[in-house]
Design a protein around this motif. Structure first.
Motif, PDB file in Angstrom:
ATOM      1  N   PHE A  85     -36.979  29.014 -30.204  1.00 63.64           N
ATOM      2  CA  PHE A  85     -36.594  28.912 -28.797  1.00 63.64           C
ATOM      3  C   PHE A  85     -37.174  27.642 -28.168  1.00 63.64           C
ATOM      4  N   ASP A  86     -38.395  27.309 -28.537  1.00 65.03           N
ATOM      5  CA  ASP A  86     -38.987  26.070 -28.026  1.00 65.03           C
ATOM      6  C   ASP A  86     -38.216  24.854 -28.534  1.00 65.03           C
ATOM      7  N   ASN A  87     -37.827  24.877 -29.827  1.00 63.76           N
ATOM      8  CA  ASN A  87     -37.055  23.771 -30.398  1.00 63.76           C
ATOM      9  C   ASN A  87     -35.713  23.595 -29.693  1.00 63.76           C
ATOM     10  N   LEU A  88     -35.098  24.698 -29.316  1.00 66.56           N
ATOM     11  CA  LEU A  88     -33.794  24.646 -28.663  1.00 66.56           C
ATOM     12  C   LEU A  88     -33.913  24.282 -27.182  1.00 66.56           C
ATOM     13  N   GLY A  89     -35.129  24.271 -26.676  1.00 67.51           N
ATOM     14  CA  GLY A  89     -35.327  23.914 -25.276  1.00 67.51           C
ATOM     15  C   GLY A  89     -34.896  24.990 -24.308  1.00 67.51           C
ATOM     16  N   ILE A  90     -34.984  26.243 -24.748  1.00 69.01           N
ATOM     17  CA  ILE A  90     -34.584  27.368 -23.898  1.00 69.01           C
ATOM     18  C   ILE A  90     -35.826  27.945 -23.241  1.00 69.01           C
ATOM     19  N   SER A  91     -35.863  27.938 -21.934  1.00 70.74           N
ATOM     20  CA  SER A  91     -37.037  28.414 -21.213  1.00 70.74           C
ATOM     21  C   SER A  91     -37.145  29.930 -21.301  1.00 70.74           C
ATOM     22  N   GLU A  92     -38.343  30.422 -21.085  1.00 70.50           N
ATOM     23  CA  GLU A  92     -38.568  31.871 -21.109  1.00 70.50           C
ATOM     24  C   GLU A  92     -37.781  32.558 -20.006  1.00 70.50           C
ATOM     25  N   GLU A  93     -37.664  31.896 -18.864  1.00 69.60           N
ATOM     26  CA  GLU A  93     -36.939  32.486 -17.740  1.00 69.60           C
ATOM     27  C   GLU A  93     -35.452  32.585 -18.035  1.00 69.60           C
ATOM     28  N   ALA A  94     -34.914  31.595 -18.764  1.00 70.28           N
ATOM     29  CA  ALA A  94     -33.476  31.559 -19.025  1.00 70.28           C
ATOM     30  C   ALA A  94     -33.045  32.644 -19.997  1.00 70.28           C
TER      31      ALA A  94
END
Length: 215
Positions: free
Chosen positions: A55-64
């Motif tokens: 998820f960090d690699n994909l740039g997806i925030s925890e909120e999203a």
């Protein structure tokens, strides 16, 4: 001479960077080989950590995507033989061959072979081959589907896709792709984002592009 030197330098630089890089997709697919079959808490913890890295690699925030990030399997299904499962719910599946699942929810599914799922929602699927899903997201939140092969989904809603060899979706509603060059839909549109690579073998095509081997 200068052109040849630049090509050699670029090749060396990319190869060196690749050797030092951790690929989260490969780490997940290697769970079957490196984790103890008798320590469920250890393998669940390792899988959750690698998924978090993805998820960090994909740039997806925890909120999203809070629901996907909060998947926490309660038990492990693990086998080196082909698996055929009726329902997977709040579980971690680690398969060393093809995997066939009727219903998958709130789970992490890792398979070195092909994956077929009839209905999936709010799950993370990491596959070393092709993925075929009939419906994703229709019974809840969409899933993250990662494939080293090709991904095919009949109906996808709020689905995230990372498929090296492309994705085909009949009906796509709010679908986003990552590093997926070939994207086909009969209805709907798929936006694609370029992100950090998840698999080491992807560096081969990137290396060819940077050195001019691919036009």
């Amino acid at each position: 001479m200068n052109i040849s030197f630049r090509i050699i330098a670029a090749t060396f630089a990319l190869a060196s960077a690749s050797a030092c890089t951790k690929y989260s997709g490969d780490s997940l697919l290697n769970l079957l080989e490196h984790e103890s079959a008798y320590d469920q808490s250890s393998i669940i913890s390792k899988a959750k950590s690698e998924v978090s890295d993805i998820f960090d690699n994909l740039g997806i925030s925890e909120e999203a995507n809070n629901s996907l990030r909060n998947i926490s399997p309660k038990s492990v299904i693990r086998d080196s033989e082909p698996l055929k499962l009726t329902e997977v719910d709040n579980q971690l599946v680690v398969a060393g061959a093809d995997t066939n699942i009727a219903f998958a929810t709130n789970s992490i599914i890792i398979s070195t072979g092909a994956v077929h799922i009839a209905h999936s929602s709010n799950s993370v699927v990491v596959c070393g081959s092709d993925v075929d899903i009939s419906h994703d997201g229709s019974l809840g939140n969409g899933s993250l589907v990662i494939s080293k092969g090709k991904a095919k989904i009949s109906h996808a809603e709020n689905t995230l896709i990372y498929a090296i060899n492309g994705v085909e979706i009949s009906h796509a509603n709010n679908v986003r792709a990552y590093n997926t060059k070939e994207r086909k839909t009969l209805w709907g549109h798929i936006n694609n984002n370029l992100v950090k690579l998840l698999f080491h073998e992807e560096t081969k095509s990137n290396l060819a592009v940077h050195t001019g081997a691919v036009q």
